[in-house]
Design a protein around this motif. Structure first.
Motif, PDB file in Angstrom:
ATOM      1  N   GLN A 269      47.844  48.330  84.728  1.00  0.00           N
ATOM      2  CA  GLN A 269      46.989  48.712  85.843  1.00  0.00           C
ATOM      3  C   GLN A 269      47.522  49.975  86.522  1.00  0.00           C
ATOM      4  O   GLN A 269      46.750  50.836  86.933  1.00  0.00           O
ATOM      5  CB  GLN A 269      46.922  47.554  86.839  1.00  0.00           C
ATOM      6  N   GLN A 270      48.830  50.106  86.605  1.00  0.00           N
ATOM      7  CA  GLN A 270      49.430  51.303  87.199  1.00  0.00           C
ATOM      8  C   GLN A 270      49.196  52.531  86.330  1.00  0.00           C
ATOM      9  O   GLN A 270      49.178  53.650  86.819  1.00  0.00           O
ATOM     10  CB  GLN A 270      50.922  51.091  87.410  1.00  0.00           C
ATOM     11  N   LYS A 271      48.993  52.318  85.026  1.00  0.00           N
ATOM     12  CA  LYS A 271      48.802  53.438  84.098  1.00  0.00           C
ATOM     13  C   LYS A 271      47.341  53.817  83.910  1.00  0.00           C
ATOM     14  O   LYS A 271      47.019  55.000  83.816  1.00  0.00           O
ATOM     15  CB  LYS A 271      49.401  53.086  82.729  1.00  0.00           C
ATOM     16  N   VAL A 272      46.444  52.813  83.791  1.00  0.00           N
ATOM     17  CA  VAL A 272      45.050  53.090  83.442  1.00  0.00           C
ATOM     18  C   VAL A 272      44.048  52.641  84.505  1.00  0.00           C
ATOM     19  O   VAL A 272      42.847  52.830  84.339  1.00  0.00           O
ATOM     20  CB  VAL A 272      44.671  52.464  82.073  1.00  0.00           C
ATOM     21  N   GLY A 273      44.529  52.031  85.597  1.00  0.00           N
ATOM     22  CA  GLY A 273      43.633  51.549  86.642  1.00  0.00           C
ATOM     23  C   GLY A 273      43.017  50.215  86.266  1.00  0.00           C
ATOM     24  O   GLY A 273      43.556  49.464  85.464  1.00  0.00           O
ATOM     25  N   GLY A 274      41.876  49.916  86.843  1.00  0.00           N
ATOM     26  CA  GLY A 274      41.186  48.673  86.545  1.00  0.00           C
ATOM     27  C   GLY A 274      41.484  47.579  87.550  1.00  0.00           C
ATOM     28  O   GLY A 274      42.252  47.756  88.497  1.00  0.00           O
ATOM     29  N   THR A 275      40.848  46.431  87.324  1.00  0.00           N
ATOM     30  CA  THR A 275      40.969  45.276  88.200  1.00  0.00           C
ATOM     31  C   THR A 275      41.415  44.069  87.392  1.00  0.00           C
ATOM     32  O   THR A 275      40.842  43.787  86.330  1.00  0.00           O
ATOM     33  CB  THR A 275      39.603  44.962  88.859  1.00  0.00           C
ATOM     34  N   ILE A 276      42.420  43.357  87.866  1.00  0.00           N
ATOM     35  CA  ILE A 276      42.882  42.137  87.194  1.00  0.00           C
ATOM     36  C   ILE A 276      41.967  41.001  87.604  1.00  0.00           C
ATOM     37  O   ILE A 276      41.739  40.762  88.792  1.00  0.00           O
ATOM     38  CB  ILE A 276      44.345  41.825  87.545  1.00  0.00           C
ATOM     39  N   VAL A 277      41.434  40.309  86.589  1.00  0.00           N
ATOM     40  CA  VAL A 277      40.493  39.219  86.801  1.00  0.00           C
ATOM     41  C   VAL A 277      41.012  37.995  86.058  1.00  0.00           C
ATOM     42  O   VAL A 277      41.441  38.100  84.905  1.00  0.00           O
ATOM     43  CB  VAL A 277      39.096  39.600  86.255  1.00  0.00           C
ATOM     44  N   ALA A 278      40.965  36.839  86.714  1.00  0.00           N
ATOM     45  CA  ALA A 278      41.430  35.592  86.096  1.00  0.00           C
ATOM     46  C   ALA A 278      40.264  34.832  85.498  1.00  0.00           C
ATOM     47  O   ALA A 278      39.191  34.740  86.101  1.00  0.00           O
ATOM     48  CB  ALA A 278      42.123  34.724  87.135  1.00  0.00           C
ATOM     49  N   GLY A 279      40.482  34.288  84.298  1.00  0.00           N
ATOM     50  CA  GLY A 279      39.528  33.370  83.709  1.00  0.00           C
ATOM     51  C   GLY A 279      39.673  32.020  84.384  1.00  0.00           C
ATOM     52  O   GLY A 279      40.464  31.861  85.319  1.00  0.00           O
TER      53      GLY A 279
END
Length: 132
Positions: free
Chosen positions: A110-120
């Motif tokens: 996430q620190q390198k490419v961004g995005g959002t962490i989402v849990a299943g």
């Protein structure tokens, strides 16, 4: 006493906030090919079978193995993630791509490419629900 007109909407907002982590400041996720995503996470890509709407590959770094998936459209990405979430796991979601991995891996990526962490979905069958 404060009464909410839409209690379900409030509960959904709280749950959504608890189940995702926004990208760190300054890292803007952008659409990437499978190869660009592999390069951004620092791995040598092992491509797997793809289809018109998605391409998938596996990677391994010092942090362990993980899976990369890129999509031809935002709709294909959202559909794939909707189908994957019931199986559990953690996902780093960006525009037209997803990384499946462990929490430490996804926080680093996430620190390198961004995005959002989402849990299943968290399955109470003894597993942590964090990984495929």
């Amino acid at each position: 006493m404060v009464r909410f007109r839409y209690p379900c909407a409030v509960a959904l907002a709280v749950l959504t906030a608890a189940c995702s982590a926004a990208a760190p400041q300054g890292v803007q996720a952008k659409p990437m090919s499978l190869e660009q995503l592999a390069s951004g996470t620092g791995c040598e890509l092992r491509p797997q079978q793809g289809a018109a709407e998605l391409k998938q590959g596996s990677c391994e770094t010092a942090q362990g193995k993980y899976v990369l998936v890129s999509f031809s459209t935002d709709e294909a990405a959202k559909s794939w993630l909707t189908e994957a979430k019931p199986w559990g796991g953690l996902y780093l979601e960006g525009p037209r791509w997803v990384i499946v991995g462990t929490e430490p891996q996804l926080k680093t990526f996430q620190q390198k490419v961004g995005g959002t962490i989402v849990a299943g979905e968290d399955h109470a069958s003894g597993g942590s629900g964090h990984g495929h």
